[in-house]
Design an enzyme around this catalytic site. Sequence first.
Site, PDB file in Angstrom:
ATOM      1  N   HIS A  18       8.141  -7.798 -18.594  1.00 52.58           N
ATOM      2  CA  HIS A  18       7.330  -8.636 -17.697  1.00 52.58           C
ATOM      3  C   HIS A  18       6.209  -7.773 -17.139  1.00 52.58           C
ATOM      4  O   HIS A  18       6.317  -7.197 -16.058  1.00 52.58           O
ATOM      5  CB  HIS A  18       8.217  -9.205 -16.587  1.00 52.58           C
ATOM      6  N   HIS A  20       1.910  -7.974 -16.902  1.00 55.40           N
ATOM      7  CA  HIS A  20       0.620  -8.621 -17.139  1.00 55.40           C
ATOM      8  C   HIS A  20      -0.413  -7.519 -17.333  1.00 55.40           C
ATOM      9  O   HIS A  20      -0.656  -6.739 -16.410  1.00 55.40           O
ATOM     10  CB  HIS A  20       0.243  -9.513 -15.958  1.00 55.40           C
ATOM     11  N   HIS A 198       7.359 -18.304 -16.207  1.00 56.10           N
ATOM     12  CA  HIS A 198       7.622 -17.916 -14.832  1.00 56.10           C
ATOM     13  C   HIS A 198       8.240 -19.120 -14.121  1.00 56.10           C
ATOM     14  O   HIS A 198       7.695 -20.226 -14.166  1.00 56.10           O
ATOM     15  CB  HIS A 198       6.322 -17.549 -14.119  1.00 56.10           C
ATOM     16  N   GLU A 201      10.283 -18.206  -8.743  1.00 58.24           N
ATOM     17  CA  GLU A 201       9.724 -17.109  -7.947  1.00 58.24           C
ATOM     18  C   GLU A 201       9.361 -17.709  -6.587  1.00 58.24           C
ATOM     19  O   GLU A 201      10.099 -17.593  -5.624  1.00 58.24           O
ATOM     20  CB  GLU A 201       8.490 -16.520  -8.632  1.00 58.24           C
ATOM     21  N   ASP A 279       5.654  -6.208 -13.458  1.00 54.20           N
ATOM     22  CA  ASP A 279       4.794  -7.366 -13.210  1.00 54.20           C
ATOM     23  C   ASP A 279       3.314  -6.984 -13.238  1.00 54.20           C
ATOM     24  O   ASP A 279       2.680  -7.024 -14.280  1.00 54.20           O
ATOM     25  CB  ASP A 279       5.181  -8.022 -11.875  1.00 54.20           C
ATOM     26  N   ASP A 280       2.744  -6.626 -12.086  1.00 56.62           N
ATOM     27  CA  ASP A 280       1.337  -6.237 -11.963  1.00 56.62           C
ATOM     28  C   ASP A 280       1.288  -4.896 -11.212  1.00 56.62           C
ATOM     29  O   ASP A 280       0.966  -4.843 -10.020  1.00 56.62           O
ATOM     30  CB  ASP A 280       0.546  -7.304 -11.194  1.00 56.62           C
TER      31      ASP A 280
END
Length: 340
Positions: A18, A20, A198, A201, A279-280
């Site tokens: 996961h 991005h 997703h 969340e 994630d980011d």
Amino acid sequence: MTTRHQALIAALPKVELHLHIEGSLEPEMMFELARRNGVTLPYASVDDIRAAYRFENLQSFLDLYYAGAGVLIEERDFYDLTWAYLRRAQTDNIVHCEIFFDPQTHTGRGIPFATVYRGIRRALDQAKAELGISSKLILSFLRHLSEEDGLQTLEAARPFLAGIDGVGLDSSERGNPPAKFARLFAECKTLGLPRVAHAGEEGPADYIREALDVLDVCRIDHGVRILEDSELVARLARSRTPLTVCPYSNVRLKVCDTLEQHPLRELLAAGLCATINSDDPAYFGGYLQENWLGTTHALKLERTEIVQLAINAFEASWLDAADKAMHIAACRRIAATFPD
């Protein structure tokens, strides 16, 4: 967390499921690409950008995320971005990654799909040859846009599907349920593309069920709100449907108040195939290794839980059975050298 646990985490081969790629855009690179491409940023310095990384929720992050992506214009920008992440991944002992890219973030401002894809693909192929990091590339649709926009993006992707390994669904979850994209994901299924989404969340646990039943996904990204629905927990525990959990992200976006309150340990105890991801990472303060170390410390994870998380990630990956078995055996072999 003991120094032995730290050493074990460093030694284990890792998978990132996961990530991005646009979310790995560090402020320093943002400024460099802005200079290179003649883009004016609304920040005077790297410190000003980092000061803006105080998010109230998912949407406040996305506003900055999409603004930052505006410096990505040429194919080499997407290559440089991806290569920088992969070099960092090597230091975290990542041997396989499955990364998202958001073409609509770029095509919506006039950047051709081919420009985005070719830059990312070139870096992924180079990492396999030079760094030994295998990868899968996931085209992620933006859920705050229309399904029609997603269908147009899929059409633009058709010439490149040989190098795209699956599709996902991200962006603002609230008010954008999975069912909004039923036709789009049905078409992706017809094309033989694996599907993830997703869910759970900021959105409710029922969005997880909807992603499974309507979009027919094989993996849930985030999914931390599943604990609100015991029936759904039992279902995913039986099926071993993976959850790609992102602890630092969940705290920075106020899904959890603190890392100590994160439900990862409860997810594992419930028999779910939970994994750790970043994630980011440029925005949330930590790449994969930092998520592992910080979460282990905050939740006081035991050796068996650490090893299970590593094994879960290989199980959840889209590697073939032989590669999964090889990496899982390596995890167990390494873990045996770090007894309690």
